[in-house]
Design a protein around this motif. Structure first.
Motif, PDB file in Angstrom:
ATOM      1  N   UNK A 147      -6.611   2.687   0.153  1.00  0.00           N
ATOM      2  CA  UNK A 147      -6.986   3.881  -0.601  1.00  0.00           C
ATOM      3  C   UNK A 147      -6.044   5.051  -0.399  1.00  0.00           C
ATOM      4  N   UNK A 148      -5.338   5.092   0.708  1.00  0.00           N
ATOM      5  CA  UNK A 148      -4.425   6.206   0.987  1.00  0.00           C
ATOM      6  C   UNK A 148      -2.957   5.802   0.834  1.00  0.00           C
ATOM      7  N   UNK A 149      -2.711   4.719   0.097  1.00  0.00           N
ATOM      8  CA  UNK A 149      -1.350   4.218  -0.100  1.00  0.00           C
ATOM      9  C   UNK A 149      -0.522   5.199  -0.925  1.00  0.00           C
ATOM     10  N   UNK A 150       0.770   5.342  -0.585  1.00  0.00           N
ATOM     11  CA  UNK A 150       1.636   6.228  -1.366  1.00  0.00           C
ATOM     12  C   UNK A 150       2.069   5.615  -2.692  1.00  0.00           C
ATOM     13  N   UNK A 151       1.687   4.390  -2.959  1.00  0.00           N
ATOM     14  CA  UNK A 151       2.063   3.732  -4.211  1.00  0.00           C
ATOM     15  C   UNK A 151       2.495   2.306  -3.959  1.00  0.00           C
ATOM     16  N   UNK A 152       3.205   1.736  -4.929  1.00  0.00           N
ATOM     17  CA  UNK A 152       3.563   0.332  -4.845  1.00  0.00           C
ATOM     18  C   UNK A 152       2.333  -0.517  -5.118  1.00  0.00           C
ATOM     19  N   UNK A 153       2.417  -1.785  -4.789  1.00  0.00           N
ATOM     20  CA  UNK A 153       1.282  -2.686  -4.991  1.00  0.00           C
ATOM     21  C   UNK A 153       0.560  -3.001  -3.698  1.00  0.00           C
ATOM     22  N   UNK A 154       1.054  -2.484  -2.580  1.00  0.00           N
ATOM     23  CA  UNK A 154       0.409  -2.701  -1.296  1.00  0.00           C
ATOM     24  C   UNK A 154       1.086  -3.780  -0.479  1.00  0.00           C
ATOM     25  N   UNK A 155       0.489  -4.069   0.672  1.00  0.00           N
ATOM     26  CA  UNK A 155       1.002  -5.151   1.501  1.00  0.00           C
ATOM     27  C   UNK A 155       0.729  -6.465   0.764  1.00  0.00           C
ATOM     28  N   UNK A 156       1.482  -7.511   1.111  1.00  0.00           N
ATOM     29  CA  UNK A 156       1.297  -8.760   0.385  1.00  0.00           C
ATOM     30  C   UNK A 156       1.651  -9.969   1.234  1.00  0.00           C
ATOM     31  N   UNK A 157       1.160 -11.107   0.785  1.00  0.00           N
ATOM     32  CA  UNK A 157       1.534 -12.406   1.341  1.00  0.00           C
ATOM     33  C   UNK A 157       1.635 -13.368   0.169  1.00  0.00           C
ATOM     34  N   UNK A 158       2.704 -14.152   0.167  1.00  0.00           N
ATOM     35  CA  UNK A 158       2.905 -15.122  -0.901  1.00  0.00           C
ATOM     36  C   UNK A 158       3.412 -16.425  -0.306  1.00  0.00           C
ATOM     37  N   UNK A 159       2.640 -17.495  -0.452  1.00  0.00           N
ATOM     38  CA  UNK A 159       3.126 -18.831  -0.108  1.00  0.00           C
ATOM     39  C   UNK A 159       4.001 -19.274  -1.262  1.00  0.00           C
ATOM     40  N   UNK A 160       5.248 -19.657  -0.966  1.00  0.00           N
ATOM     41  CA  UNK A 160       6.216 -19.939  -2.028  1.00  0.00           C
ATOM     42  C   UNK A 160       6.771 -21.345  -1.920  1.00  0.00           C
ATOM     43  N   UNK A 161       7.295 -21.812  -3.034  1.00  0.00           N
ATOM     44  CA  UNK A 161       8.107 -23.013  -3.065  1.00  0.00           C
ATOM     45  C   UNK A 161       9.107 -22.851  -4.187  1.00  0.00           C
TER      46      UNK A 161
END
Length: 189
Positions: A147-161
């Motif tokens: 709720x107090x984020x300065x912007x962007x989409x936030x922290x993230x995690x992505x399992x990739x291949x």
């Protein structure tokens, strides 16, 4: 008087840089943890590619205590191709910028997403091409914004291949799996 003029000149350059970019930005740590399955004459060997390898391929050398940052607009709306306008930045131990990517060498594409409250579930493509490193990595990421984020989409995690090549290490582009994650965003320096 000289000090005042220097300060005004520096401030002017900063304002011009912001105006040229056109958008406020946030930065967040980004971590790569990948395994490339390299084919050789004797079989398949798992090759680990981590954040340190990404930094080394960006800078062209080993930089002790360097940090890798993901920089993106505070409101990263995907363009017609899904590009969210992100790039990578490497800083040294004192926070000095050593190198940044361009859209030619790094992109995050987000062609579809669903959002509920502070969470975004997105199909992301991470595209890397610099130094001896080349990769096209795909996966569904979970982005979490506070709720107090300065912007962007936030922290993230992505399992990739996808596929990855590491010059002098792999025999061209090879299958790759792993994860890419990012810390909480903060205003970019």
């Amino acid at each position: 008087m000289k000090t005042v003029l220097k300060s005004l000149a520096i401030a002017g350059v900063a304002v011009l840089g912001f105006a040229a970019n056109g958008k406020a930005q946030v930065q967040q740590s980004i971590n790569f943890n990948l395994t490339v399955y390299n084919q050789s004459d004797t079989g398949v060997r798992a090759v680990r590619v981590g954040t340190r390898d990404v930094i080394e391929n960006l800078t062209g050398t080993n930089v002790p205590n360097a940090k890798l940052w993901l920089i993106m607009p505070t409101d990263p709306s995907p363009d017609g191709n899904g590009n969210i306008g992100a790039f990578l930045r490497v800083t040294d131990s004192k926070g000095n910028v050593l190198v940044e990517t361009t859209s030619d060498s790094f992109n995050i594409y987000q062609t579809s997403s669903s959002q509920s409250g502070t969470r975004t579930y997105a199909w992301n493509q991470f595209s890397l091409s610099f130094g001896g490193l080349g990769a096209e990595l795909y996966g569904t990421a979970t982005w979490s914004k506070s709720g107090h984020s300065p912007g962007g989409q936030g922290s993230f995690h992505c399992s990739v291949n996808g596929h990855c090549a590491l010059g002098g290490i792999t025999s061209g582009e090879m299958p790759c799996v792993g994860s890419i994650s990012g810390g909480a965003p903060r205003p970019a320096n």
